[in-house]
Write a protein that holds these residues in place. Structure first.
Motif, short mmCIF file in Angstrom:
data_model
loop_
_atom_site.label_atom_id
_atom_site.label_comp_id
_atom_site.label_asym_id
_atom_site.label_seq_id
_atom_site.Cartn_x
_atom_site.Cartn_y
_atom_site.Cartn_z
N UNK A 1 1.08 -0.99 0.53
CA UNK A 1 -0.23 0.37 -0.12
C UNK A 1 0.83 1.53 0.27
N UNK A 2 1.53 1.13 0.77
CA UNK A 2 2.92 2.63 0.61
C UNK A 2 3.55 2.55 -0.45
N UNK A 3 3.33 1.21 -0.85
CA UNK A 3 4.53 1.66 -2.11
C UNK A 3 3.24 2.17 -2.98
N UNK A 4 2.16 2.06 -3.37
CA UNK A 4 1.49 1.99 -4.07
C UNK A 4 1.30 3.88 -4.11
N UNK A 5 1.45 3.99 -2.92
CA UNK A 5 0.85 5.37 -2.38
C UNK A 5 1.58 6.25 -3.57
N UNK A 6 2.89 6.68 -3.91
CA UNK A 6 4.05 7.23 -3.89
C UNK A 6 4.36 6.58 -5.41
N UNK A 7 4.67 5.40 -5.83
CA UNK A 7 4.86 4.88 -7.19
C UNK A 7 4.15 5.00 -8.19
N UNK A 8 2.69 4.39 -7.68
CA UNK A 8 1.67 4.61 -8.97
C UNK A 8 1.58 3.32 -9.40
N UNK A 9 2.49 3.04 -9.58
CA UNK A 9 2.20 1.50 -10.09
C UNK A 9 3.70 0.33 -10.49
N UNK A 10 3.59 -0.60 -10.48
CA UNK A 10 3.78 -1.81 -9.95
C UNK A 10 5.63 -1.75 -10.82
N UNK A 11 6.41 -2.04 -10.23
CA UNK A 11 7.93 -1.83 -11.32
C UNK A 11 7.83 -3.41 -12.81
N UNK A 12 6.53 -4.57 -12.62
CA UNK A 12 6.61 -4.79 -13.87
C UNK A 12 5.21 -4.96 -14.25
#
Lengths: 216, 216
Positions: free
Chosen positions: B205-216
């Motif tokens: 959740x935290x990652x998606x908050x500021x990255x917006x999308x997955x690395x793959x």
DNA sequence: TCAAAAGTGTTTAGTTTACACCCATGC
DNA sequence: GCATGGGTGTAAACTAAACACTTTTGA
């Protein structure tokens, strides 16, 4: 659910079409236009037909958002709603209420009256859908008139995405992508005239083939 | 429509669950599991219930794909289908046919028998949906067992996306993202044991908050 | 001449891609 | 000891981001 945009440049606002319900339930409330699918009718056709009946709008771009069937969402009984968004160009949105609708009006998406049923939720879903689709499909060009300036395109993207974009980067990316082509016209105002562009669907297809997603 | 994966590494295959229809129409044909929504039942609940009735699968992740209502798609009359995908982890997919189904079986997605109704099309739509969602939601982790190796995760992504990924880049990106954490276990085989990881939803959740999308 | 929007390049930072060798285990 | 997959870093290419001034028009 129909969206359009109005205003130019930084004043551009996203608007949604609401109808005033002529009969119960929620008589007199504002609601999203809609109705029931006829026998032997495709879902998309039904959405277009209801829209035309209630508001007079015809020949618009529509796209499915999804289906919702939570029990209790309609006091008349258990119904399943298939949500569509329709996009109409900024330059022509004549309205004429009829059918189930006592009135039809555009509302700024941030200044809405209380809505009937669970339509607030449907609207939120549709906005999220639109935001996702902006980078994947040419929805932006369905909202703009046939000829538009780059500033208008940018302003539209900003409204949908909810964040500002850098003007120079935006222009470069869009022009390099090659699916907007300059036309002879110019948009005049009380300032320097702006080059008008139109959308080139064929070039768009080619671009999407190997780029995968739009630059904005 | 239920997906799972089977096999490990480069042999990993995406599989879909089909049921053999016990009654007309299309008696004896293979079809996607499904049925009708009950009165006062939510759409997602209905999908889960039908799946459980026909195959014995319970407690799976489901996600809506969309609704389709083209006239003529069901010889029994005009029906609207709301398509859901369910994802079940690779390590447990016991099947037990019943209800409308004479049999239930996993099929490799590239080696399917002829399907009833317009189910080929629904399947294509669902695969496209899955491909899009892979980068936006943690669907990959719904298909993997609770503990998995990075090679397994990569192989799964490759199957869904239909293209190969660079191993070193993939590992770096995924590990830097921080939502897979190493566990004590190792996967043993006839080669060097591999570190097992698990998915960390909160970090995701935290990652998606500021990255917006997955690395793959 | 002023206000308002149009138009235009370059530099920097960050991200993505490509790529090859050694390691640990089971057989 | 050999086959199989596990594990690791760096350099180059590309992409995205930040940034300010001049131009054209209408009022």
């Amino acid at each position: 659910m129909v969206f359009t945009v109005e205003g130019t440049l930084d004043a551009m606002r996203l608007k949604v079409l609401l109808v005033e319900r002529a009969g119960p339930p929620y008589q007199g409330s504002w609601a999203l236009p809609g109705g029931f699918v006829h026998e032997h009718e495709d879902l998309g056709q039904a959405a277009a037909r209801e829209l035309h009946e209630e508001t007079g709008l015809a020949d618009v771009y529509i796209e499915q958002v999804g289906a919702i069937g939570t029990p209790g969402r309609d006091p008349r009984g258990h119904t399943v709603t298939v949500v569509y968004v329709a996009l109409v160009p900024a330059d022509r949105h004549p309205l004429q209420a009829s059918g189930d609708a006592a009135a039809a009006r555009w509302f700024e998406i941030d200044r809405l009256p209380p809505l009937a049923f669970d339509h607030v939720r449907l609207l939120d879903d549709a906005r999220a859908h639109l935001r996702r689709r902006l980078g994947e499909t040419p929805v932006a060009f369905e909202l703009l008139p046939g000829a538009f300036t780059l500033s208008e395109l940018q302003s539209l993207c900003e409204v949908i995405l909810g964040r500002p974009l850098d003007r120079r980067n935006f222009r470069r990316q869009v022009q390099d992508a090659g699916f907007v082509v300059p036309t002879k016209g110019r948009r005049e105002g009380r300032h320097r005239p702006a080059q008008l562009f139109r959308f080139a669907p064929k070039a768009f297809e080619r671009y999407m083939q190997d780029a995968g997603e739009l630059p904005f």
